[in-house]
Design an enzyme around this catalytic site. Sequence first.
Site, PDB file in Angstrom:
ATOM      1  N   LYS A  32       0.836  -1.198   0.000  1.00  0.00           N
ATOM      2  CA  LYS A  32       0.000   0.000   0.000  1.00  0.00           C
ATOM      3  C   LYS A  32       0.871   1.249   0.000  1.00  0.00           C
ATOM      4  O   LYS A  32       1.711   1.413   0.880  1.00  0.00           O
ATOM      5  CB  LYS A  32      -0.894  -0.001   1.262  1.00  0.00           C
ATOM      6  CG  LYS A  32      -1.584   1.328   1.553  1.00  0.00           C
ATOM      7  CD  LYS A  32      -2.701   1.630   0.593  1.00  0.00           C
ATOM      8  CE  LYS A  32      -3.391   2.959   0.889  1.00  0.00           C
ATOM      9  NZ  LYS A  32      -4.023   3.033   2.205  1.00  0.00           N
ATOM     10  N   ASP A  79     -12.983   1.827   3.504  1.00  0.00           N
ATOM     11  CA  ASP A  79     -11.997   2.599   4.291  1.00  0.00           C
ATOM     12  C   ASP A  79     -12.388   2.668   5.763  1.00  0.00           C
ATOM     13  O   ASP A  79     -11.984   3.578   6.467  1.00  0.00           O
ATOM     14  CB  ASP A  79     -11.804   4.007   3.710  1.00  0.00           C
ATOM     15  CG  ASP A  79     -10.414   4.552   3.999  1.00  0.00           C
ATOM     16  OD1 ASP A  79      -9.608   3.853   4.654  1.00  0.00           O
ATOM     17  OD2 ASP A  79     -10.129   5.684   3.575  1.00  0.00           O
TER      18      ASP A  79
HETATM   19 ZN   LIG Z   1      -7.595   3.951   3.683  1.00  0.00          ZN
END
Ligand SMILES: [Zn+2]
Length: 404
Positions: A184, A315
Site C-alpha cells: 500500500k 476505508d
Molecule cells: Zn484507507
Amino acid sequence: MQRIHANLMIPGRGAPVSDAVVLLDGPTIAYAGPAAEAPVAGDAEEVRAEVVMPGLWDCHVHLLGQLVPDLAMLPREPVALRAARGVAGLRAALDAGVTSIRELGGLGLDMTAAVAEGTVPGPAIHAAGAAISPTGGHVDLHSYPLPWVHDYGAASNELRVADGESGCARVVREQLRRNAKVIKICASGGVMSEVDHPIHQQFTAAELRVLVEVAGLAERAVAAHCHGKPGMIAALEAGVRTIEHGTYLDEECAAAMRETSAILVPTQFVIASAVADIDRLPPYARPKMLAVVERHAEAVALAHQTGVTVAMGTDIGAGDWGRHGEELTLLVKAGFTPLEAIETATANAPATLGPQAPRSGRLEAGYDADLLILDDNPLDDIAVLADPARIRQVWQAGRRVKPV
Ligand SMILES: [Zn+2]
C-alpha cells in the site's frame, strides 16, 4: 458435505439462477448451478435457503483499532488495546457478511494468523502491513518530530515514511519480509493527514516505479491511495493494480485505468459517514473532507459509465465495523445496478490482490466455500446487505460462522 438448495442463487459473476444448488465439500465449492443438474449427494446435509450468494469482500479497511479517526493518536494508545478493539471489529464484519478483507495499513498483518488459525472469528485477512508515503506525505504524522515518526513507524509498522528509490525499495522489502500480500502506497495527499493536499502527487514517478517493481518481484500488487489526478496518472504509468479513492478521476484517468486493467476501489462510505458526523474529525480534516464528498460521488458515477472495473471498499478504520454493506447502497446511488454492485464486492474483489488473489468471490466449483444465506432478495433491495440483522447465515471455508 452440505447441499444448499436455494430459490435464487446470485453467483457473483453472471446472471442469477433460480432453483439452484450449492454443494460444499469441506472448504471448497464442489458444485454451484441449477438444482436439476446437481450431482447426487445422498449423505449431504440439506440446507434450505431463499437466496444464496458469495460472502462479501471489503477491499479497503484498516485494522487500527481507533475509536475516532485521528492518525496522530495512534502512538498514544497501546497496540494491545487497539488489537483488542480490532478483534471486535472483525466479528462485526463477519456478522455483516464480510468473509474477506484487504487490510491496507494497520495491525492486519499481525492479526492474519489469529483468524487463519481459528483463534479469532473474522474475515480472512489479506494485509499490506504498513501504508507507505514519503516524508510529509499522507501517513507521516506531521505534528510530531520526524525522528519520532521514523522510530514509531519502524516499531509498530502500520505507517512508514520512505524517500528516494533505495528508501522505497527497502520499505517494500520490509513488508515482504513480514509476508505482506499487497503493498500500500500513497500516490497523492490525503484528507486525514494534517498538512498535505489531496490533489498533490506525493511519490515521484521514479519512486513509484521502484515501489511497483520491488512488489512485483515477489508477485505482489500495489494499491495506490490517490485522490488527485497527477498522482493517479503517475501511479497508473508505474503499474499499480488499484487506485484507492480516485476522487478526481476524469475521462483521461478512466481511459488510463481501462488501458492498464487497473481496478478502482472507491470508498464512499468513509466520506459519507465522516461528513454526517464532521465534528468527529480533527479540525484540519473537516474542510478537506467537505471538499471531496461530492467530487468523489461524481468520480464513482463516471467510473461506472466509462467501464472502469470497480471493487468495493469502505476505508473503515475507526469504529463503524459492521457497516460495510452501506457502500453497496452508495454504489447503487451512483448508478450501479444491484447485481453490478454485488459483483464489485464479490467476483471483482480478489483481483485487487493481483497474483495473490485466492479463488474466492464466486459461487462456482473450485472456489472457496464462503457464502451468505438471505431471506430477502438484494437484487430487489440492495439495503438487505447493509443491515447485518438481515444477513441470516454466513458460511466461511465451508463452516457456518453465523449464527454460531
Ligand atoms: Zn484507507
